[in-house]
Structures are given as C-alpha cells and as structure tokens.
Scaffold this active site. Structure first.
Site, PDB file in Angstrom:
ATOM      1  CG  HIS A 270      -2.096   0.900   1.097  1.00  0.00           C
ATOM      2  ND1 HIS A 270      -2.038   2.243   1.361  1.00  0.00           N
ATOM      3  CD2 HIS A 270      -3.350   0.641   0.659  1.00  0.00           C
ATOM      4  CE1 HIS A 270      -3.235   2.779   1.120  1.00  0.00           C
ATOM      5  NE2 HIS A 270      -4.052   1.825   0.697  1.00  0.00           N
ATOM      6  CG  ASP A 327      -8.129  -4.216  -3.353  1.00  0.00           C
ATOM      7  OD1 ASP A 327      -7.318  -3.284  -3.468  1.00  0.00           O
ATOM      8  OD2 ASP A 327      -9.361  -4.056  -3.409  1.00  0.00           O
TER       9      ASP A 327
END
Ligand code: SDX
Length: 392
Positions: A270, A327
């Site tokens: 991320h 996700d």
C-alpha cells in the site's frame, strides 16, 4: 496541530488538500471516518449511516437516518432512456467499461442537478449518484449475463435492493439473505472512503475545474479500474485461483521478490499503510464468518491464509513493510456471495461513490477552492531552434 493530530512540516508541505473526512495513520494501521474507527463502523454501523456521517460530519439520529435513507430511495430509478445505453455495449464488455460510460452519461439526463454553484443542486446530484450506483451496477451485471433488468424495490434496504436487482429474476420472488445482506453492507462500509487515494484525487482534480459531479465520478471510476488500485480485488482473486494449491505459493513469492519480474502479489502492499490495512483485518475475519454461515468451503481462502502467513514471515515483505490490503480477502467473500470477478471493482466503485461524493462536496463548498494544477520537474531538452525537415 488539530489538538488531536500533529503533522511534521514535511507532510503538510506535500499534502494535496485539507480534509476532515478520513484520517489514516499508515504506520499504526489506523483508519478513522470523522474520528470513528473503521472496525467499529464495520461491525456496528450500516452503509447508509456511514454515508450520512461522511456527508454530514456527524452520525445521524434515528429520525435523521430514516429521512436520509428515504431521500436516497427516491432516486434509485434510472431514466428509461439510459437503459438503452446498455444495449450499445457487447455482452462481454467489462462491467467497469459500462460503469464509466453510463455514469458519465448521467449529466445528459439530470440537467437540473449540474449547476455546482447551487447548494441544493449539489445535494440532489450527490443523492442521485449514491442512489443510482446500485441500479447501474446491477444492470451492468444483468446485461453481461443476458438477464432482464429489475427495477428497484424501495421497500428493501439500500443493500438489499442492490442484491435483489443483481440476483433476482422476474420469474420468482427474491428473498434477501440476511447473512449476505450484512456481509455486503460491511464490504460497502469498508470501501466507502480512504483519504486522498488515486481515484479520489482524480475526482477532486476534475471537480476543481467546475466539471459537473456526474462527470467527476465517472473520472474516478476510470481511475479506480487500474489493477494497482481498485482493480486489485479482481486481480487478487484471479491470482489466488491461479496459485491453486498452497504448495505453489513459494513460486509466486519468489516471483514477487524478483526485481526482473513485473509480477506483484495482488492485494499486498500500500502507498500509505506500512502496517496491516485495518480493513484487511475486518475482511479476513468476515471471510471465515460468511463462508461458514453460507456453508461454503472455498480452497482459495486456505490459499490466501497460507500465502499471508508465508509472506509475513518473509524478510523481503517485512523489510518492504508489505501487508495484505483491502483487496486481499474481499474477493473471497464476493465470490461466495455469487459475484463474478469482473464485478468486484464495480462493487468497489459503488461503495466508493459515497466517499467521492463527500470529498467532492467538501472541496466544492470551500470558498477558497482553486483549480488543481500540479507542477512537474522538467527533464526534457533545453531551448533550441527549429530545423527544417530537409536539413535534419
Ligand atoms: C487500493 O491509496 C489508497 O488508499 C488505495 C486503496 C483505497 O482504498 O483507495 O487503499 C485501495 O488501491 C489498495 C492497493 C491495491 N493494489 C494492489 O494490491 C496491487 C499490488 N500492490 C502493489 O502494486 C503496490 O503495493 C501498490 C501499487 C499498492 C503500492 O505500490 P508502491 O507505491 O510501489 O509501494 P511501495 O512504495 O510501498 O513499494 C515498496 C517496495 C517497492 O520495491 P522497491 O522499489 O523498494 O525495490 O515494495 C515493492 C515495490 O516494488 N512492492 C511489492 C508489492 N507492493 C510493493 N512487491 C511485491 N508485491 C507487491 N504487492
């Protein structure tokens, strides 16, 4: 220094905007919406309540929530002529391509809510976008499988209405499964807003030019589609299915670490979180709960858990501070509910519309707001004179 949070000067100098909606501490793995921790909202709130919170700064009273939910329900229908748009697409069109087209076309049908200087029109456009995304998304799915569109049934909850439009058929009554409705609503909450991510920044930049909100949200949908962003949920489940068996995990871990291999572990890493994405923690728990309640055992979940364990013990991922993100587990739940992978990013866009609309309203209602104009570090040639083609 807001009394609660203090920023180092370096951070404030790189911040693209000021916002009071969502706070993220990437090192601590903290995500707050208007001060409320995401895990508390996911476990105790509802998507409509979180939508109200993001749009109106405070959690609603019971009466305020009922009024807001009723107002949203008044806008769930789509102009009949927009339904003909779908017939212009091939049946195998990716649903995200349809979302980009149909949402962008909304401004051609709802002229009475495109004047951004009018606070009432801004509010109506916001409600229309939040209300119509489930209808548009469900129609994109129905079109892809050749089934007839279902009109909204406003006697159902926001999420129940979406599930019925998606999985119901005219030939039979559709009973909303409370387990699926609760899981779907939780997934919507977890995807609602996330500070100034790529698609939200796209919406803000488009909105800063004065473009109408329907066009701005269509721009956000286009940006979200990328596999490095919202497209990762579809890519992550496809990757887990491709890995197939836990014994094949080391091969993919090796590829993810190989600088010469463009492969990345989808659903890992991320821009901001250098710790666990708090949403991934909620989704990891929800994946087990939902599959157990639905009586489904999906080997992909075992592969995901094994992959997470191996990666988190690996020095490369520890050194690069790579953890599962939102996700990584969402696709396991969405697949158990019955969605094809091509619908995963559509669901992300449906939920993120609440955040995009709230962020757009925050920007557009700022009297000092100016058009966005990022600059560059120029790396091209210094000035030189033109040379005619026969002299080159
Ligand atoms: C979302 O911004 C948001 O808030 C987004 C989002 C939201 O809610 O809006 O949270 C939603 O988009 C989540 C991210 C979904 N994307 C994926 O899961 C795709 C796989 N992840 C990567 O592509 C990647 O992690 C990114 C795109 C998310 C971030 O990429 P960066 O900015 O390069 O990450 P980084 O700077 O932290 O990377 C550090 C290192 C790099 O190697 P070096 O250049 O130092 O040698 O780690 C490597 C990266 O190459 N790396 C990975 C990796 N992610 C980063 N290596 C292998 N697998 C990965 N998944």
């Amino acid at each position: 220094n807001t009394g609660m949070f203090t920023y180092d000067p370096g951070f404030t100098s790189t911040a693209s905007c000021e916002s009071g909606l969502t706070y993220i501490d990437g090192d601590a793995g903290v995500l707050l919406h208007r001060g409320y921790p995401i895990d508390q909202l996911a476990e105790q709130s509802s998507f409509m309540e979180v939508a109200y919170l993001l749009l109106n700064h405070e959690l609603p009273s019971k009466a305020e929530l009922e009024k807001f939910t009723y107002t949203i329900s008044r806008h769930t229908m789509l102009h009949e002529q927009l339904a003909t748009f779908y017939r212009g697409f091939r049946r195998d069109a990716h649903p995200m391509a349809i979302m980009c087209g149909v949402v962008g076309a909304l401004s051609a049908f709802y002229h009475d809510s495109t004047d951004i200087s009018d606070p009432h029109q801004r509010m109506v456009a916001s409600h229309r976008l939040i209300a119509k995304m489930p209808t548009i998304a469900a129609m994109a799915y129905k079109y892809s499988i050749g089934q007839p569109f279902l009109y909204p049934d406003n006697s159902l909850s926001y999420t129940g209405n979406f599930l019925r439009m998606t999985f119901g058929v005219p030939a039979e009554a559709y009973e909303v499964d409370p387990v699926i409705e609760s899981a779907m609503d939780k997934i919507f909450i977890l995807h609602a807003d996330h500070e100034q991510n790529a698609s939200t920044s796209t919406v803000r930049l488009a909105g800063s030019s004065g473009a109408n909100p329907f066009a701005c949200i269509a721009a956000g949908i286009a940006c979200l589609w990328g596999p490095a962003h919202g497209g990762a949920n579809e890519a992550a489940l496809n990757m887990l299915r491709e890995i197939g068996r836990p014994e094949r995990i080391p091969e993919y871990i090796a590829r993810a670490k190989d600088k010469n291999d463009p492969f990345r572990l989808m659903g890992f890493g991320h821009r901001v979180y250098k710790n666990f994405d708090p949403r991934a923690k909620v989704l990891s728990k929800a994946a087990t709960e939902v599959l157990d309640k639905l009586g489904i055992s999906d080997p992909v979940l075992d592969t995901a858990r094994e992959l997470e364990q191996i990666a988190l013990k690996d020095d490369y991922f520890a050194e690069k501070k790579l953890y599962p993100n939102v996700d990584f587990y969402s696709g396991v739940i969405l697949s158990a509910i019955g969605f094809p992978t091509t619908m995963f990013t559509v669901l992300f866009a449906l939920a993120r519309t609440v955040g995009w609309v709230a962020q757009w309203n925050e920007m557009i209602s700022d009297p000092d707001q100016k058009i966005g104009r990022p600059r560059q570090l120029y790396t091209g040639p210094t000035q030189r004179d033109y040379v005619a083609v026969d002299k080159r």
